[in-house]
Write an enzyme that holds these catalytic residues in place. Structure first.
Site, PDB file in Angstrom:
ATOM      1  N   PRO A  21      -5.896  16.369 -21.054  1.00 34.93           N
ATOM      2  CA  PRO A  21      -4.810  16.590 -20.085  1.00 34.93           C
ATOM      3  C   PRO A  21      -5.373  17.277 -18.846  1.00 34.93           C
ATOM      4  O   PRO A  21      -6.569  17.609 -18.796  1.00 34.93           O
ATOM      5  CB  PRO A  21      -3.897  17.561 -20.836  1.00 34.93           C
ATOM      6  CG  PRO A  21      -4.850  18.415 -21.626  1.00 34.93           C
ATOM      7  CD  PRO A  21      -6.026  17.520 -21.991  1.00 34.93           C
ATOM      8  N   ALA A  33       1.572  20.719 -17.977  1.00 35.53           N
ATOM      9  CA  ALA A  33       0.534  19.872 -18.567  1.00 35.53           C
ATOM     10  C   ALA A  33       1.148  18.642 -19.208  1.00 35.53           C
ATOM     11  O   ALA A  33       2.356  18.588 -19.444  1.00 35.53           O
ATOM     12  CB  ALA A  33      -0.263  20.648 -19.608  1.00 35.53           C
ATOM     13  N   ASN A  34       0.322  17.645 -19.459  1.00 32.82           N
ATOM     14  CA  ASN A  34       0.708  16.491 -20.271  1.00 32.82           C
ATOM     15  C   ASN A  34       0.256  16.743 -21.692  1.00 32.82           C
ATOM     16  O   ASN A  34      -0.666  17.511 -21.927  1.00 32.82           O
ATOM     17  CB  ASN A  34       0.004  15.237 -19.752  1.00 32.82           C
ATOM     18  CG  ASN A  34       0.749  14.573 -18.627  1.00 32.82           C
ATOM     19  OD1 ASN A  34       1.549  15.200 -17.941  1.00 32.82           O
ATOM     20  ND2 ASN A  34       0.486  13.307 -18.435  1.00 32.82           N
ATOM     21  N   ARG A  35       0.858  16.024 -22.621  1.00 32.94           N
ATOM     22  CA  ARG A  35       0.413  16.050 -23.993  1.00 32.94           C
ATOM     23  C   ARG A  35      -0.781  15.108 -24.111  1.00 32.94           C
ATOM     24  O   ARG A  35      -0.654  13.920 -23.827  1.00 32.94           O
ATOM     25  CB  ARG A  35       1.531  15.468 -24.857  1.00 32.94           C
ATOM     26  CG  ARG A  35       2.093  16.401 -25.842  1.00 32.94           C
ATOM     27  CD  ARG A  35       3.092  15.673 -26.687  1.00 32.94           C
ATOM     28  NE  ARG A  35       4.436  16.224 -26.502  1.00 32.94           N
ATOM     29  CZ  ARG A  35       4.804  17.418 -26.930  1.00 32.94           C
ATOM     30  NH1 ARG A  35       3.961  18.205 -27.552  1.00 32.94           N
ATOM     31  NH2 ARG A  35       6.031  17.828 -26.727  1.00 32.94           N
ATOM     32  N   SER A  36      -1.919  15.635 -24.482  1.00 33.84           N
ATOM     33  CA  SER A  36      -3.087  14.787 -24.716  1.00 33.84           C
ATOM     34  C   SER A  36      -4.095  15.558 -25.537  1.00 33.84           C
ATOM     35  O   SER A  36      -4.461  16.685 -25.187  1.00 33.84           O
ATOM     36  CB  SER A  36      -3.723  14.369 -23.389  1.00 33.84           C
ATOM     37  OG  SER A  36      -4.979  13.762 -23.632  1.00 33.84           O
TER      38      SER A  36
END
Ligand code: CTP
Ligand code: CA
Length: 225
Positions: A21, A33-36
């Site tokens: 992310p 943030a993104n989920r990654s």
């Protein structure tokens, strides 16, 4: 040893991969943030090295160990990721597997935002982040020969992937359905489609490591032609 390396499909090639992310600071203690997990991007880096390439992995914050024999450049934000990617060019193949945050704070606070006691949350003013894949895709001289993006979608998978292929001037979009029911997010398996200008290939469900090896094997075939 050199002779052996010379027979590997990506010997002498530079592969640039983004993973994980990005974190966009809101203030000194909070971020967007993104989920990654970074699993797919890191698996790609390992697969590219195994295929004989020199590999640069530009990674956002992840808990995964760095893949062996890969140059890892750790970044936090999308802006930093773009800078690191541009600095790592030229590359023969670039694979943008990172889940880049689409927005960051219009102005990042240097002080922690405090609750003011009114019960009303603060309004966060956001601005759009640079699109790393699109920036590289439209590079005049430094565009890699093969440029691959990912598209995680919950609806209209192929249409959305085709749109991204064109807008970002990529060669392939690896599209995956991340609807919650698939359980793909954070897991070890992935079900993807390879979307290119010559059509759409459905790949069966396989481990992220196998998806990575298959993408790298296909990419090596393209470079040969
Ligand atoms: N990407 C990128 N830089 C960004 C956003 C996305 O390089 N600022 C890349 C991702 O790494 C991925 C591809 O573009 O390879 C598609 O990302 P995605 O988030 O699906 O696309 P967006 O254009 O951001 O569209 P959406 O509104 O669906 O999030
Ligand atoms: Ca996005």
């Amino acid at each position: 040893k050199d002779l052996e390396a010379g027979r590997l499909p990506l010997a002498g090639k530079h592969v640039l991969i983004t993973s994980g992310p990005t974190h966009e600071p809101i203030d000194p203690v909070r971020y967007i943030a993104n989920r990654s997990s970074g699993k797919q991007g890191h698996a790609l880096a390992a697969a590219a090295y195994a295929a004989g390439a020199r590999v640069t992995l530009v990674s956002g914050p992840v808990t995964l160990p760095a893949p062996a024999n890969v140059a890892v450049i750790q970044v936090e934000s999308a802006t930093e990721m773009l800078k690191a990617v541009e600095a790592a060019l030229p590359a023969d193949i670039a694979i943008m597997a990172a889940a880049v945050a689409d927005w960051r704070m219009a102005s990042e606070g240097t002080q922690k935002i405090k609750k003011d006691g009114s019960g009303r949350p603060p309004a966060l003013e956001l601005t759009e982040n640079p699109d790393i894949l699109a920036t590289i895709g439209h590079h005049k001289s430094l565009r890699p020969k093969l440029l691959i993006g990912f598209a995680a979608e919950t609806t209209d998978l192929v249409d959305n992937a085709r749109g991204k292929l064109e807008r970002k001037n990529a060669d392939w979009i690896i599209a995956n359905d991340v609807s919650p029911a698939t359980g793909i997010m954070g897991g070890d398996a992935n079900t993807v489609r390879l979307v290119s200008r010559s059509g759409v290939e459905d790949w069966p469900q396989m481990s992220k490591a196998d998806v990575a090896r298959r993408i790298i094997a296909r990419a090596a075939e393209v470079l040969k032609t």
